[in-house]
Design an enzyme around this catalytic site. Structure first.
Site, PDB file in Angstrom:
ATOM      1  CG  ASN A  78      -1.546   1.360   1.475  1.00  0.00           C
ATOM      2  OD1 ASN A  78      -2.421   1.814   0.738  1.00  0.00           O
ATOM      3  ND2 ASN A  78      -1.081   2.045   2.509  1.00  0.00           N
ATOM      4  CB  SER A  81      -3.436   5.622  -8.554  1.00  0.00           C
ATOM      5  OG  SER A  81      -4.146   6.825  -8.832  1.00  0.00           O
ATOM      6  CE1 TYR A 124       0.674   8.508  -6.630  1.00  0.00           C
ATOM      7  CE2 TYR A 124      -0.967   9.152  -8.246  1.00  0.00           C
ATOM      8  CZ  TYR A 124      -0.637   8.507  -7.070  1.00  0.00           C
ATOM      9  OH  TYR A 124      -1.609   7.861  -6.332  1.00  0.00           O
ATOM     10  CB  SER A 166       5.180   5.547 -10.010  1.00  0.00           C
ATOM     11  OG  SER A 166       4.060   6.123  -9.367  1.00  0.00           O
ATOM     12  CE  LYS A 167       0.375   4.869  -6.808  1.00  0.00           C
ATOM     13  NZ  LYS A 167       0.544   3.882  -5.714  1.00  0.00           N
ATOM     14  CB  ILE A 176      -9.170   7.953  -1.339  1.00  0.00           C
ATOM     15  CG1 ILE A 176      -9.387   6.965  -2.489  1.00  0.00           C
ATOM     16  CG2 ILE A 176      -9.678   7.375  -0.009  1.00  0.00           C
ATOM     17  CD1 ILE A 176     -10.827   6.573  -2.752  1.00  0.00           C
TER      18      ILE A 176
END
Length: 255
Positions: A89, A140, A153, A156-157, A186
């Site tokens: 996570n 994500s 980001y 990376s996801k 979220i």
């Protein structure tokens, strides 16, 4: 649902990781929780103890540090003598486009969001094969769809999503399942830690009512429910899936 199962959760000191820890605690799991913030991790452990009698095992560490990663896995297995479920996570977010990013930013984001998962999973696999366990990675919606201003980001996801599918295929013959959840916006501290100021964050959340088909951002418990589903026997015939838990954001198109 998870009685007797040993579950290792990274990034468990806040947000989705914390909610996931409490969810698994309610369902009888033996928890190994890791994070960088000892005070917050202790608070999460206390919440877990309120809903179950078993005290979580805590390991303070930084997953971007290879020796810490090795210690997290080894100390967990030493403490419980097995590992059934790995929840990857931990992750960070940083703002930056191709015009204002840097190689340092790329390294920071990829070391935490990709390399650490790669490393920890490598170490965990022999133990998961023994228990015919499973892995759930927290990716994500940014791994599925492209958004400006979050280049490292987003990349990376996408890497996490590909990693999930590849490892699922590689471990399927050993009966080890591998899946990911892909959250939308979220209500956690992720964006603020990524550099968004308070005023911009308020506007971001308001905008989220329009960018998510269900008309709102999600909460950590909703993602925890999906993680628990993928980690449970209820999903025994599911592997290699990137499950969007995003209020329909991945299906939205501009008009």
């Amino acid at each position: 649902m998870f009685t007797g199962k040993v579950v290792l959760i990274t990034g468990a000191s806040s947000g989705i990781g914390a909610a996931t820890a409490v969810h698994f605690a309610k369902n009888g799991a033996f928890l190994s929780l890791t994070g960088r913030n000892q005070e917050n991790l202790q608070k999460v452990a206390s919440e877990c103890e309120k809903v179950c009698k078993t005290k979580p095992f805590l390991v303070i560490g930084d997953l971007s540090n290879e020796s810490d990663t090795k210690n997290i896995l080894e100390s967990t297995v030493k403490h419980y003598d097995k590992l059934d479920i790995l929840i990857n996570n931990a992750g960070i977010l940083e703002l930056g486009s191709i015009e204002n990013t840097s190689l340092d930013q790329y390294d920071r984001v990829f070391n935490t969001n990709v390399k650490s998962i790669y490393h920890l999973t490598m170490l965990a696999v022999p133990h998961l094969i023994k228990t015919k366990g499973n892995i759930v990675n927290v990716s994500s919606v940014n791994g599925v769809r492209s958004f400006p201003g979050l280049l490292a980001y987003n990349m990376s996801k996408s890497a996490v999503d590909q990693f999930t599918k590849c490892v699922a295929l590689e471990l399927a013959s050993k009966q080890v399942r591998v899946n990911s959840v892909n959250p939308g916006v979220i209500l956690t501290e992720l964006q603020k830690r990524g550099g968004i100021d308070e005023e911009s964050y308020k506007k971001f959340l308001e905008r989220s009512k329009e960018t998510h088909a269900l008309g709102r951002p999600g909460n950590p418990a909703e993602v925890a429910d999906a993680i628990a589903f993928l980690a449970s026997e209820h999903s025994s015939f599911i592997t290699g899936v990137n499950l969007c838990v995003d209020g329909g954001r991945h299906a939205m198109c501009p008009r």
